[in-house]
Design a protein around this motif. Structure first.
Motif, PDB file in Angstrom:
ATOM      1  N   UNK A  86       0.846  -1.190   0.000  1.00  0.00           N
ATOM      2  CA  UNK A  86       0.000   0.000   0.000  1.00  0.00           C
ATOM      3  C   UNK A  86       0.883   1.242   0.000  1.00  0.00           C
ATOM      4  N   UNK A  87       0.512   2.228  -0.829  1.00  0.00           N
ATOM      5  CA  UNK A  87       1.272   3.474  -0.877  1.00  0.00           C
ATOM      6  C   UNK A  87       0.337   4.648  -0.602  1.00  0.00           C
ATOM      7  N   UNK A  88       0.725   5.503   0.365  1.00  0.00           N
ATOM      8  CA  UNK A  88       0.038   6.776   0.556  1.00  0.00           C
ATOM      9  C   UNK A  88       0.857   7.847  -0.153  1.00  0.00           C
ATOM     10  N   UNK A  89       0.207   8.627  -1.022  1.00  0.00           N
ATOM     11  CA  UNK A  89       0.933   9.678  -1.740  1.00  0.00           C
ATOM     12  C   UNK A  89       0.284  11.024  -1.499  1.00  0.00           C
ATOM     13  N   UNK A  90       1.121  11.995  -1.145  1.00  0.00           N
ATOM     14  CA  UNK A  90       0.636  13.366  -1.065  1.00  0.00           C
ATOM     15  C   UNK A  90       0.595  13.910  -2.485  1.00  0.00           C
ATOM     16  N   UNK A  91      -0.491  14.594  -2.823  1.00  0.00           N
ATOM     17  CA  UNK A  91      -0.584  15.084  -4.203  1.00  0.00           C
ATOM     18  C   UNK A  91       0.334  16.265  -4.444  1.00  0.00           C
ATOM     19  N   UNK A  92       0.414  17.170  -3.435  1.00  0.00           N
ATOM     20  CA  UNK A  92       1.201  18.399  -3.611  1.00  0.00           C
ATOM     21  C   UNK A  92       2.553  18.253  -2.956  1.00  0.00           C
ATOM     22  N   UNK A  93       3.579  18.041  -3.810  1.00  0.00           N
ATOM     23  CA  UNK A  93       4.930  17.944  -3.265  1.00  0.00           C
ATOM     24  C   UNK A  93       5.847  18.687  -4.216  1.00  0.00           C
ATOM     25  N   UNK A  94       6.947  19.220  -3.684  1.00  0.00           N
ATOM     26  CA  UNK A  94       7.948  19.773  -4.606  1.00  0.00           C
ATOM     27  C   UNK A  94       8.571  18.621  -5.406  1.00  0.00           C
ATOM     28  N   UNK A  95       9.084  18.896  -6.597  1.00  0.00           N
ATOM     29  CA  UNK A  95       9.647  17.822  -7.425  1.00  0.00           C
ATOM     30  C   UNK A  95       8.527  17.114  -8.171  1.00  0.00           C
ATOM     31  N   UNK A  96       8.678  15.805  -8.341  1.00  0.00           N
ATOM     32  CA  UNK A  96       7.662  15.049  -9.080  1.00  0.00           C
ATOM     33  C   UNK A  96       6.329  15.157  -8.360  1.00  0.00           C
ATOM     34  N   UNK A  97       5.272  15.399  -9.118  1.00  0.00           N
ATOM     35  CA  UNK A  97       3.954  15.542  -8.487  1.00  0.00           C
ATOM     36  C   UNK A  97       3.407  14.182  -8.077  1.00  0.00           C
ATOM     37  N   UNK A  98       2.423  14.223  -7.175  1.00  0.00           N
ATOM     38  CA  UNK A  98       1.783  12.987  -6.726  1.00  0.00           C
ATOM     39  C   UNK A  98       1.160  12.223  -7.882  1.00  0.00           C
ATOM     40  N   UNK A  99       0.604  12.969  -8.837  1.00  0.00           N
ATOM     41  CA  UNK A  99       0.013  12.326 -10.017  1.00  0.00           C
ATOM     42  C   UNK A  99       1.030  11.466 -10.755  1.00  0.00           C
ATOM     43  N   UNK A 100       2.208  12.090 -11.001  1.00  0.00           N
ATOM     44  CA  UNK A 100       3.245  11.352 -11.735  1.00  0.00           C
ATOM     45  C   UNK A 100       3.723  10.143 -10.956  1.00  0.00           C
ATOM     46  N   UNK A 101       3.858  10.323  -9.647  1.00  0.00           N
ATOM     47  CA  UNK A 101       4.280   9.193  -8.819  1.00  0.00           C
ATOM     48  C   UNK A 101       3.284   8.045  -8.992  1.00  0.00           C
ATOM     49  N   UNK A 102       1.996   8.407  -8.923  1.00  0.00           N
ATOM     50  CA  UNK A 102       0.974   7.365  -9.042  1.00  0.00           C
ATOM     51  C   UNK A 102       1.059   6.630 -10.369  1.00  0.00           C
ATOM     52  N   UNK A 103       1.233   7.409 -11.416  1.00  0.00           N
ATOM     53  CA  UNK A 103       1.318   6.802 -12.738  1.00  0.00           C
ATOM     54  C   UNK A 103       2.483   5.816 -12.813  1.00  0.00           C
ATOM     55  N   UNK A 104       3.632   6.248 -12.273  1.00  0.00           N
ATOM     56  CA  UNK A 104       4.822   5.395 -12.336  1.00  0.00           C
ATOM     57  C   UNK A 104       4.637   4.143 -11.487  1.00  0.00           C
ATOM     58  N   UNK A 105       4.082   4.334 -10.290  1.00  0.00           N
ATOM     59  CA  UNK A 105       3.848   3.174  -9.427  1.00  0.00           C
ATOM     60  C   UNK A 105       2.949   2.169 -10.166  1.00  0.00           C
ATOM     61  N   UNK A 106       1.948   2.715 -10.801  1.00  0.00           N
ATOM     62  CA  UNK A 106       1.002   1.842 -11.497  1.00  0.00           C
ATOM     63  C   UNK A 106       1.676   1.043 -12.601  1.00  0.00           C
ATOM     64  N   UNK A 107       2.599   1.665 -13.338  1.00  0.00           N
ATOM     65  CA  UNK A 107       3.265   0.899 -14.395  1.00  0.00           C
ATOM     66  C   UNK A 107       4.260  -0.103 -13.806  1.00  0.00           C
TER      67      UNK A 107
END
Ligand code: ATP
Ligand code: MG
Lengths: 367, 138
Positions: free
Chosen positions: A51-72
């Motif tokens: 399970x991963x908790x991701x904050x959407x608003x972060x400096x650097x890579x956004x939470x959205x991008x993190x989610x996309x990468x995790x998903x792939x």
């Protein structure tokens, strides 16, 4: 003892990471934290979280991008988005992109615990579904193996011995002895054919075909099918008239399976036609498709049977009265044609004849 | 002189069925029930034809034999009649059609069970073709 669930927290606010770690402390969890997306993604690989908790608003890579990468990296990892009140709409966006749930800030320990439990439940379900699917796949392969080895091999050996007996004794057997042998051979032959058609259905993964698609000439595949069926047609004194456009556009597909589909459909036309009749095979372009029609003047199919003939193991009344079969040819053919993004339809009138029409999309450079 | 054939197949009941037919037709027939035994027999003496079950055991051990034959300068010339219990697993092959994966230089493929006339026809034509090739070369 059950393994501890692994939870990864990605958030740029130290306090959030700390308090969440605290809330989970003492539970059956193993927790890792990262304060930005890059570090988080590295941990996804090393730590392999459930399970991963991701904050959407972060400096650097956004939470959205993190989610996309995790998903792939691993689509089975469950993701929950942490977000401030102001960004609820983006949380909804995140859910659309595969997040399982979202947790608005600020949240209470109880809320956090609850969402953790629910998300881990979800993870368990996802993994179970995958395991089930794999088990089913294995069973299918296993079944194909059992059918071919444990059933077909012994039957083949028995049949071979009957062949040998008949061959060795051909001069000594009486007529009635020969007849008994003949009956035994026919029954075993029927069984072997039945097993072959089962194997056909269970051991061929039509979707794997797509991996090997190339440019195919419809004309060539029809010709191959016709060569294959020539003897059969001659035996029934059936004339097959073909009218195939010479400059027919190629299609994208698998040649062997397409010609197999044509063998089935044209083979049916021969099988369910009266001796001495005629079959017309036509192929032409129509818009973005190549259209092939196979028309016979045979026994036809009744209105009640017509909707079912593409179902596996289904045989029409008029067809059954005419010839033997297993009701598999059309089911397999339809699967093959649909794997080519094509379609097959039938028109028929009982006692008059039947026309099958196959549409295959033309080959084009665009995917 | 009678032609010598070798059968490599791990199913004794099936073997006895084809061997009887070949015996009756006047061939000298040896049998090996596993791939190792088969390869040894092939080293021991020359055969006019090999009948090979391509799907022995769980894997396709027959295919391994075929590969070895193809690499062997002497055995490469020997015609092989491939016998398979499972058409489906090899490829989409149509009944009676000559297309099949050519495991060795000179081969034909038949499916189990194989009718006596078809068996003898294949065996004879493979042997004859091999002899004609030989005569043509020397
Ligand atoms: N050209 C045709 N004319 C009349 N009936 C047909 C025709 N083609 C198919 N049918 C009907 O559709 C049924 C299903 O056809 P399908 O090819 O799937 O099976 P089958 O011919 O019975 O057996 P097999 O699996 O051996 O091909 C047939 O049993 C027959 O009743
Ligand atoms: Mg059919």
């Amino acid at each position: 003892m059950e393994a501890k669930s692994k939870i990864l927290l990605i958030d740029d606010e130290e306090v959030v990471l700390d308090s969440c770690t605290q809330i989970l402390a003492g539970g059956p969890y193993q927790v890792a934290t990262a304060s930005d997306g890059t570090a988080g993604l590295r941990l996804v690989q090393e730590f392999q979280p459930d399970l991963v908790f991701v904050d959407l608003k972060m400096p650097g890579i956004s939470g959205f991008d993190v989610m996309e990468k995790v998903h792939t990296m691993d689509p089975t990892i469950v993701m929950v988005v942490i977000t401030g009140f102001a960004t609820i709409s983006s949380a909804v966006d995140a859910m659309k992109r595969g997040a399982y749930d979202f947790l608005p800030k600020p949240f209470t320990p109880e809320e956090f615990r609850l969402i953790t439990c629910r998300s881990l439940e979800k993870r368990k379900l996802v993994l179970e579904t995958i395991a089930l699917r794999q088990e089913k796949e294995m069973l299918r392969e296993h079944f194909a193996h059992i059918v071919s080895h444990e059933l077909k091999a012994p039957l083949s050996a028995v049949q071979q011995s009957l062949f040998a007996l008949e061959f060795e004794l051909s001069k000594t057997l009486s007529e009635s002895q020969k007849e008994k042998l003949e009956r035994a051979k026919i029954r075993i032959d029927d069984l072997i054919k039945l097993i072959n058609s089962w194997l056909r259905v269970i051991s061929v993964d039509i979707n794997k075909l797509k991996e090997g698609f190339t440019q195919i000439s419809v004309k060539d595949e029809i010709s191959k099918a016709l060569d294959n069926l020539e003897l059969y047609a001659v035996r029934k004194d059936i004339e097959i008239v073909t009218s195939i456009g010479d400059v027919l556009h190629p299609v994208i597909g698998d040649g062997l399976s397409l010609s197999e589909a044509f063998v089935n459909i044209i083979g049916n036309a021969i099988k369910y036609s009266h001796d001495g009749s005629r079959i017309v095979v036509n192929a032409k372009e129509n818009g973005t498709d190549v259209v092939i029609s196979i028309q016979d003047n045979g026994v036809g199919i009744s209105e009640e049977d017509l909707p079912h003939i593409f179902d596996g193991f289904y045989r029409g009344k008029s067809g059954q009265a005419m010839a033997t079969g297993h009701g598999i040819g059309l089911a397999v053919s339809r699967q093959i044609i649909e794997a080519h993004n094509g379609s097959i339809v039938v028109e028929s009138e009982l006692g008059k004849g039947t026309t099958f029409t196959v549409r295959l999309p033309k080959w084009s450079n665009q995917p | 002189m009678a032609k010598r054939l070798l059968i490599i197949d791990d199913d004794p009941d099936f073997v006895s069925g084809i061997k009887a037919i070949l015996d009756t037709a006047g061939f000298e027939v040896d049998v090996a029930y596993d791939p190792k035994e088969g390869l040894q027999a092939l080293q021991r003496q020359p055969y006019d034809l090999l009948l090979l079950d391509i799907m022995m055991g769980r894997g396709a051990e027959g295919v391994m034999i075929a590969r070895k034959l193809r690499k062997d300068a002497k055995l490469r010339e020997m015609p092989v009649l491939i016998i398979t219990g499972m058409r489906e697993q090899i490829a989409f092959l149509f009944p009676g059609e000559p297309i099949h994966p050519h495991f060795v230089e000179v081969d034909e493929l038949v499916e189990k069970p194989v009718e006596p006339n078809l068996l003898l026809e294949k065996v004879n034509s493979l042997i004859q073709a091999a002899e004609e090739r030989k005569a043509g070369v020397s």
